[in-house]
Structures are given as structure tokens and as C-alpha cells.
Design a protein around this motif. Structure first.
Motif, PDB file in Angstrom:
ATOM      1  N   GLY A  16       0.813  -1.218   0.000  1.00  0.00           N
ATOM      2  CA  GLY A  16       0.000   0.000   0.000  1.00  0.00           C
ATOM      3  C   GLY A  16       0.838   1.254   0.000  1.00  0.00           C
ATOM      4  N   LEU A  17       1.903   1.228   0.767  1.00  0.00           N
ATOM      5  CA  LEU A  17       2.773   2.399   0.843  1.00  0.00           C
ATOM      6  C   LEU A  17       3.369   2.732  -0.521  1.00  0.00           C
ATOM      7  N   LEU A  18       3.865   1.726  -1.214  1.00  0.00           N
ATOM      8  CA  LEU A  18       4.470   2.000  -2.522  1.00  0.00           C
ATOM      9  C   LEU A  18       3.417   2.325  -3.582  1.00  0.00           C
ATOM     10  N   LEU A  19       2.304   1.602  -3.583  1.00  0.00           N
ATOM     11  CA  LEU A  19       1.283   1.822  -4.617  1.00  0.00           C
ATOM     12  C   LEU A  19       0.588   3.170  -4.476  1.00  0.00           C
ATOM     13  N   GLY A  77       1.927  -3.117 -15.237  1.00  0.00           N
ATOM     14  CA  GLY A  77       3.192  -3.786 -14.927  1.00  0.00           C
ATOM     15  C   GLY A  77       3.944  -3.086 -13.801  1.00  0.00           C
ATOM     16  N   THR A  78       3.937  -1.770 -13.818  1.00  0.00           N
ATOM     17  CA  THR A  78       4.591  -1.009 -12.757  1.00  0.00           C
ATOM     18  C   THR A  78       3.881  -1.223 -11.429  1.00  0.00           C
ATOM     19  N   LYS A  79       2.553  -1.239 -11.452  1.00  0.00           N
ATOM     20  CA  LYS A  79       1.789  -1.473 -10.226  1.00  0.00           C
ATOM     21  C   LYS A  79       2.068  -2.862  -9.666  1.00  0.00           C
ATOM     22  N   GLY A  81       4.812  -4.603 -10.126  1.00  0.00           N
ATOM     23  CA  GLY A  81       6.181  -4.567  -9.594  1.00  0.00           C
ATOM     24  C   GLY A  81       6.269  -3.847  -8.263  1.00  0.00           C
ATOM     25  N   LEU A  82       5.602  -2.693  -8.153  1.00  0.00           N
ATOM     26  CA  LEU A  82       5.624  -1.951  -6.893  1.00  0.00           C
ATOM     27  C   LEU A  82       4.935  -2.736  -5.780  1.00  0.00           C
ATOM     28  N   GLY A  83       3.818  -3.380  -6.114  1.00  0.00           N
ATOM     29  CA  GLY A  83       3.110  -4.175  -5.113  1.00  0.00           C
ATOM     30  C   GLY A  83       3.945  -5.344  -4.629  1.00  0.00           C
ATOM     31  N   THR A  84       4.621  -6.003  -5.549  1.00  0.00           N
ATOM     32  CA  THR A  84       5.473  -7.137  -5.192  1.00  0.00           C
ATOM     33  C   THR A  84       6.652  -6.688  -4.334  1.00  0.00           C
ATOM     34  N   LEU A  85       7.314  -5.633  -4.759  1.00  0.00           N
ATOM     35  CA  LEU A  85       8.449  -5.110  -4.007  1.00  0.00           C
ATOM     36  C   LEU A  85       8.022  -4.646  -2.618  1.00  0.00           C
ATOM     37  N   GLY A  86       6.917  -3.906  -2.549  1.00  0.00           N
ATOM     38  CA  GLY A  86       6.432  -3.428  -1.262  1.00  0.00           C
ATOM     39  C   GLY A  86       6.021  -4.557  -0.341  1.00  0.00           C
TER      40      GLY A  86
END
Length: 100
Positions: A16-19, A77-79, A81-86
Motif C-alpha cells: 500500500g505504501l508503494l502503490l 506492470g509497474t503497479k 512490480g511496486l506491489g510485489t516489491l512493497g
């Protein structure tokens, strides 16, 4: 079992923080859906990028990419990636290391 719950909460918070946080931060810099906000950091970055490129902002430059995100949001794709990383970062940070 408590460790799994902590990691799940951490994963949700991290994703949530990254997205949410990254698009908000880009907007706060002045890259908005209506264009670059006057007097913002983005307004200072644009002429510097144009001068460095000989008069125009180059496609694919940091200013162009940030404005694209500010105007249209992140791609799927960016979402992902950000969700996975976060999620991974949050789960790791909330993981309790218990001695064996």
C-alpha cells in the motif's frame, strides 16, 4: 502463527505504501494530470532537462517519465512490480526473528 500475521500485515502495508505513496510523491513534486505545476520542483526540472537536451525535453528522460506518471498514473506492470516489491519489503521488515 503470530509471525505469519505480522508478515501479512507488513506485506499489506508495504504494498500500500508503494502503490499509493509513489504516485502521491510524484504529484507533490508538481507532475500533475493537468501538466507541470507552476513554481514546483517539476517546473525547475523541466528547463534544466530542456537545456541539457538542446532545447526540448527528450522522450524517456526522467522529466518525461515523471510527467507521464503524473498525467496517466502507473502502468499495470509497474503497479504489479511496486506491489510485489512493497509486499516483500514489508513482510521482511515485520518478520520477527525468534531464536530456535
Amino acid at each position: 502463527m503470530k509471525n505469519i500475521a505480522r508478515m501479512t500485515i507488513g506485506a499489506a502495508l508495504g504494498a500500500g505504501l508503494l502503490l499509493v505513496g509513489i504516485p502521491m510523491a510524484i504529484g507533490a513534486l508538481g507532475f500533475t494530470s493537468a501538466g507541470i505545476a507552476a513554481g514546483s520542483v517539476a517546473a525547475k526540472m523541466m528547463p534544466a532537462a530542456a537545456i541539457a537536451n538542446g532545447g526540448g525535453v527528450a522522450a524517456g528522460s526522467s522529466v518525461a517519465v515523471l510527467q507521464s506518471i503524473g498525467a496517466a498514473g502507473c502502468s499495470l506492470g509497474t503497479k504489479i512490480g511496486l506491489g510485489t516489491l512493497g509486499s516483500a519489503a514489508g513482510a521482511t521488515l515485520f518478520k520477527r526473528n525468534t531464536p530456535k
